[in-house]
Enzyme design. Structure first.
Site, short mmCIF file in Angstrom:
data_model
loop_
_atom_site.label_atom_id
_atom_site.label_comp_id
_atom_site.label_asym_id
_atom_site.label_seq_id
_atom_site.Cartn_x
_atom_site.Cartn_y
_atom_site.Cartn_z
N ARG A 55 78.94 14.62 36.86
CA ARG A 55 79.40 13.41 36.99
C ARG A 55 80.62 13.29 38.20
NH1 ARG A 55 79.22 9.82 31.44
NH2 ARG A 55 76.87 9.67 31.06
N GLY A 85 72.55 2.97 29.19
CA GLY A 85 72.25 1.62 28.90
C GLY A 85 72.17 0.74 29.90
#
Length: 398
Positions: A37, A379
């Site tokens: 990330r 999500g």
């Protein structure tokens, strides 16, 4: 949709860019164990640095619930970020107030500062307008490079964009362009693959997709529920039997909207889920023992799915076809994923995958680099597939 990118941001020299990143990274003993990330954010950070801007990074870590929790500080991320950037990174002990103001003021042009966990403030998740203004006061422009947090209407993902010129970072731009190519404005015909355990967790997703896709393949435990809804004896398989009527409604809606549903023709069954378990491959509508569980799709199903891919121009994939974590129940997922990867590499299929276990499944199949795009957003990816507006993306619309 059209959204503002860094191509639209002019004259950045001497300005401060507030950049929302996703640095919610795996940590162990105070050390980052996976810097993926961090690396994803490098193109945006470097583009701003090269333009002469100061870069102030906003991020969250874990769930401190508005409390200052020392073990959830972002400070340990600094060393790993310096390593991937190849440049020094300052750290501010807070994301608002004197500490942050001083840290940014002392930066040279092209300098980088990581601000402390925004979720140490309860006002962050409440999207408090006063807190959003305090964040905005730190910079001259706002850049969102954290698609994975874009489904949250928080101060650092949506509120601050009301006060500053707002742009999509490089990672956000790639994600939005890939998802638009897969579902927003895809080249047709479009096929979707949706797997996973439960129909109940993907109702909105299924209902949205049957109105957009030409074909939809359903796998995993979800497929068992659909087979059960059609009167198939699925033995001791995982299924939501109380969702049978809902499954039939989805099948009817798909037929009405011209979306062909692909369910397993044959299945791999076993009495236990363990590596190297003894298995049987049977036609889905043949007798399955009461003690047997459907744990993977069979070879005929995979063959039909691959053929359907060859008839398509675009693929969107969410969820594995079987219990891929436990060989030999990974065979269908791996074969289908490798076929998708081959078609994508050959330029005959735009293949986008993401959400939940999908990333792990694609890694397992060794195709992450072959597909057109693999989203790690979880999500946010699912909510996009469900057709829901994402607050962090809406804030960037041109």
């Amino acid at each position: 949709m059209t959204f503002r990118t860094l191509d639209d941001a002019k004259d950045l020299a001497g300005k401060t860019a507030l950049v929302r990143v996703d640095f919610n990274v795996p940590m162990e003993d105070g050390k980052v164990t996976d810097d993926t990330r961090l690396r994803v954010a490098v193109p945006t950070i470097n583009r701003l640095r090269d333009a002469g801007a100061k870069v102030a990074l906003l991020a969250h870590f874990d769930r401190p619930k508005g409390q200052r929790v020392p073990s959830m500080s972002l400070k340990p991320v600094v060393e790993a970020l310096e390593n991937v950037l190849g440049a020094p990174v300052r750290f501010a002990e807070d994301c608002v107030g004197p500490d942050s103001v001083e840290a940014i003021r002392d930066l040279d042009a092209g300098g980088v500062v990581l601000l402390e966990n925004v979720r140490f403030h309860a006002a962050e998740e409440a999207n408090d307008p006063v807190f959003a203004q305090k964040l905005a006061d730190l910079g001259d422009l706002y850049v969102n490079d954290a698609f994975s947090a874009a489904h949250r209407a928080h101060a650092s993902t949506e509120g601050v964009a009301r006060h500053l010129p707002a742009y999509a970072g490089e990672s956000m731009r790639r994600e939005l362009e890939a998802l638009d190519a897969a579902l927003g404005n895809p080249v047709k015909p479009v096929i979707g693959i949706v797997g996973g355990a439960k129909v109940s967790t993907k109702l909105d997703l299924l209902k949205n997709l049957v109105g957009k896709l030409d074909r939809l393949a359903i796998g995993g435990g979800m497929a068992n529920t659909f087979l059960f809804a059609q009167g198939v004896d699925i033995g001791g398989s995982l299924a939501e039997r109380d969702m049978a009527e809902t499954a039939r409604d989805i099948l009817a809606e798909a037929e009405a909207k011209g979306c062909e549903i692909l369910l397993p023709i044959d299945v791999v069954v076993a009495t236990e889920v363990k590596p190297g378990a003894e298995t049987r491959t049977v036609l889905a509508r043949e007798e399955i023992g009461d003690d047997e569980k459907i744990l993977d799709a069979g070879p005929l199903t995979v063959e039909k799915l691959i053929k359907a891919m060859t008839l398509s121009k675009t693929l969107i994939w969410n969820g594995p076809l079987g219990v891929f974590e436990v060989p030999p129940f990974d065979v269908a997922t791996v074969k289908a994923a490798r076929a998708a990867g081959d078609f994508a590499k050959a330029g005959i299929l735009t293949a986008v995958a993401g959400g939940g276990d999908t990333v792990a499944a694609m890694h397992h199949a060794g195709v992450t680099g072959d597909l057109t795009f693999v989203s790690t957003a979880g999500g946010a990816f699912l909510e996009w597939m469900e057709g829901k507006p994402l607050p962090g993306v809406e804030a960037l619309k041109a």
